[in-house]
Scaffold this active site. Structure first.
Site, mmCIF file in Angstrom:
data_model
loop_
_atom_site.group_PDB
_atom_site.id
_atom_site.type_symbol
_atom_site.label_atom_id
_atom_site.label_comp_id
_atom_site.label_asym_id
_atom_site.label_seq_id
_atom_site.Cartn_x
_atom_site.Cartn_y
_atom_site.Cartn_z
ATOM 1 N N TYR A 71 42.688 35.570 53.308
ATOM 2 C CA TYR A 71 41.358 36.178 53.346
ATOM 3 C C TYR A 71 41.282 37.316 52.334
ATOM 4 C CZ TYR A 71 37.143 38.495 54.938
ATOM 5 O OH TYR A 71 35.899 39.074 54.978
ATOM 6 N N LYS A 75 39.059 37.448 48.814
ATOM 7 C CA LYS A 75 38.037 38.466 48.578
ATOM 8 C C LYS A 75 38.372 39.324 47.367
ATOM 9 C CE LYS A 75 35.323 37.148 51.858
ATOM 10 N NZ LYS A 75 34.003 36.592 51.555
ATOM 11 N N THR A 106 30.561 40.526 64.018
ATOM 12 C CA THR A 106 30.320 39.097 63.866
ATOM 13 C C THR A 106 31.535 38.382 64.456
ATOM 14 O OG1 THR A 106 31.385 38.948 61.703
ATOM 15 C CG2 THR A 106 29.010 39.456 61.724
#
Length: 178
Positions: A71, A75, A106
């Protein structure tokens, strides 16, 4: 994750950019966890610009630093691609920027708790008084897409409620928390 976040973003931007009017804007979503991407710029650049995505994915498959932090690495590549694509589309005056959210309420927040530790993530929310809301990020994206941001190009806007600033100052002074 690497394929979608890096190569999907790159190819989608290149495919759609010709349809954007002069002065149009692409807003990429990166992450506050990608703040140190320049520390290994050569690796990020090589992966993000790979001509053969499958070969690039195969090449990093055995690299624990990449696969164990897919991840973050993806990014970091988004941050690099934002600058690269901004330069690529500058002659047409199509802007490319990125937004790097901090902890936002989220479904992915649970993944961060698992990866970074519940105490660290919950501590960040407590320090800030709340986690970010999707609307907090959406308002920044809307601003970047608008005329008021027409001179913002090739850069990243960190939207983390001040968490990174706090951590940087606290680390420098030896009082880190959250």
């Amino acid at each position: 994750m690497l394929g979608v976040n890096v190569f999907g973003l790159r190819e989608l931007t290149r495919a759609l950019a010709p349809a954007l009017r002069e002065g149009g804007c692409v807003v990429n979503l990166s992450s506050a966890v990608a703040s140190d991407w320049r520390e290994h710029l050569a690796e990020v650049r090589e992966f993000a610009l790979a001509g053969d995505p499958e070969a690039a994915l195969d090449a990093v498959a055995g690299e624990a630093e990449v696969t164990g932090n897919a991840y973050r690495f993806s990014k970091e590549c988004v941050r690099y691609l934002t600058e690269h694509l901004a330069a690529e589309h500058l002659p047409r005056r199509v802007r490319v920027v990125s937004v790097s959210p901090g902890p936002v309420a989220t479904p992915i927040l649970d993944d961060f708790k698992r990866d970074h530790g519940v105490a660290k993530v919950e501590g960040a929310g407590a320090l800030l008084g709340r986690f970010g809301a999707p609307e907090d990020i959406a308002r920044v994206v809307a601003f970047l897409l608008g005329d008021a941001a027409e001179w913002v190009n090739g850069t990243d806007l960190r939207v983390d409620g001040g968490l990174t600033a706090h951590r940087t100052v606290a680390e420098a002074s030896g009082t880190a928390r959250g």
